[in-house]
Design a protein around this motif. Structure first.
Motif, PDB file in Angstrom:
ATOM      1  N   ARG A  22       6.671  -0.683 -10.047  1.00 20.98           N
ATOM      2  CA  ARG A  22       5.400   0.139  -9.738  1.00 20.98           C
ATOM      3  C   ARG A  22       4.336  -0.731  -9.521  1.00 20.98           C
ATOM      4  N   TYR A  23       4.223  -2.026 -10.223  1.00 20.27           N
ATOM      5  CA  TYR A  23       2.957  -2.819 -10.111  1.00 20.27           C
ATOM      6  C   TYR A  23       3.023  -3.456  -8.840  1.00 20.27           C
ATOM      7  N   LEU A  24       4.257  -3.820  -8.406  1.00 20.37           N
ATOM      8  CA  LEU A  24       4.516  -4.454  -6.948  1.00 20.37           C
ATOM      9  C   LEU A  24       4.003  -3.381  -6.043  1.00 20.37           C
ATOM     10  N   ASP A  25       4.357  -2.390  -6.069  1.00 16.83           N
ATOM     11  CA  ASP A  25       4.175  -1.293  -5.044  1.00 16.83           C
ATOM     12  C   ASP A  25       2.848  -0.732  -4.917  1.00 16.83           C
ATOM     13  N   GLU A  26       2.033  -1.142  -6.000  1.00 16.74           N
ATOM     14  CA  GLU A  26       0.655  -0.934  -6.027  1.00 16.74           C
ATOM     15  C   GLU A  26      -0.167  -1.958  -5.303  1.00 16.74           C
ATOM     16  N   HIS A  27       0.300  -3.306  -5.361  1.00 20.17           N
ATOM     17  CA  HIS A  27      -0.418  -4.264  -5.054  1.00 20.17           C
ATOM     18  C   HIS A  27       0.093  -5.019  -3.750  1.00 20.17           C
ATOM     19  N   ILE A  28       1.260  -4.658  -3.324  1.00 22.78           N
ATOM     20  CA  ILE A  28       1.942  -5.375  -1.896  1.00 22.78           C
ATOM     21  C   ILE A  28       2.515  -4.018  -0.949  1.00 22.78           C
ATOM     22  N   PRO A  29       1.962  -4.226   0.096  1.00 21.19           N
ATOM     23  CA  PRO A  29       2.208  -3.323   1.236  1.00 21.19           C
ATOM     24  C   PRO A  29       3.653  -3.419   1.482  1.00 21.19           C
ATOM     25  N   HIS A  30       4.340  -2.570   2.088  1.00 24.72           N
ATOM     26  CA  HIS A  30       5.517  -2.853   2.623  1.00 24.72           C
ATOM     27  C   HIS A  30       5.609  -2.811   4.166  1.00 24.72           C
ATOM     28  N   THR A  34      11.025  -2.213   7.999  1.00 28.61           N
ATOM     29  CA  THR A  34      12.250  -2.486   6.857  1.00 28.61           C
ATOM     30  C   THR A  34      12.139  -1.817   5.809  1.00 28.61           C
ATOM     31  N   GLY A  35      10.821  -1.536   5.213  1.00 34.12           N
ATOM     32  CA  GLY A  35      10.609  -1.032   3.993  1.00 34.12           C
ATOM     33  C   GLY A  35      10.420  -2.183   2.768  1.00 34.12           C
TER      34      GLY A  35
END
Length: 78
Positions: A22-30, A34-35
């Motif tokens: 969740r932390y990574l998802d909040e701070h790094i775009p996808h 590829t997702g």
């Protein structure tokens, strides 16, 4: 160790994993194609926070490993 205690530890592992991602998802775009996380934008992460979250996840994984060794591997060797 009874099955309910093992389930509790597995749920705790899932919670730590979810918190980390969740932390990574909040701070790094996808990447739209590829997702996967898109590090090309070179996002800045709080290293202390990343370490804290990873440490929690790693600690819980080590607990699970201990359960597997103690409850499954050693008992199957008896």
């Amino acid at each position: 160790m009874d099955i309910e205690a093992i389930r509790k530890e597995l749920r705790a592992y899932e919670d730590r994993k979810d918190e980390f991602y969740r932390y990574l998802d909040e701070h790094i775009p996808h990447d739209g194609n590829t997702g996967l996380y898109d590090f090309r934008t070179k996002p800045t992460l709080d290293a202390e926070k990343v370490y804290e979250l990873f440490h929690k996840l790693d600690y819980q994984a080590r607990k699970i490993r201990g359960i597997v060794v103690n409850e499954i591997v050693q008992k199957s060797d008896d």
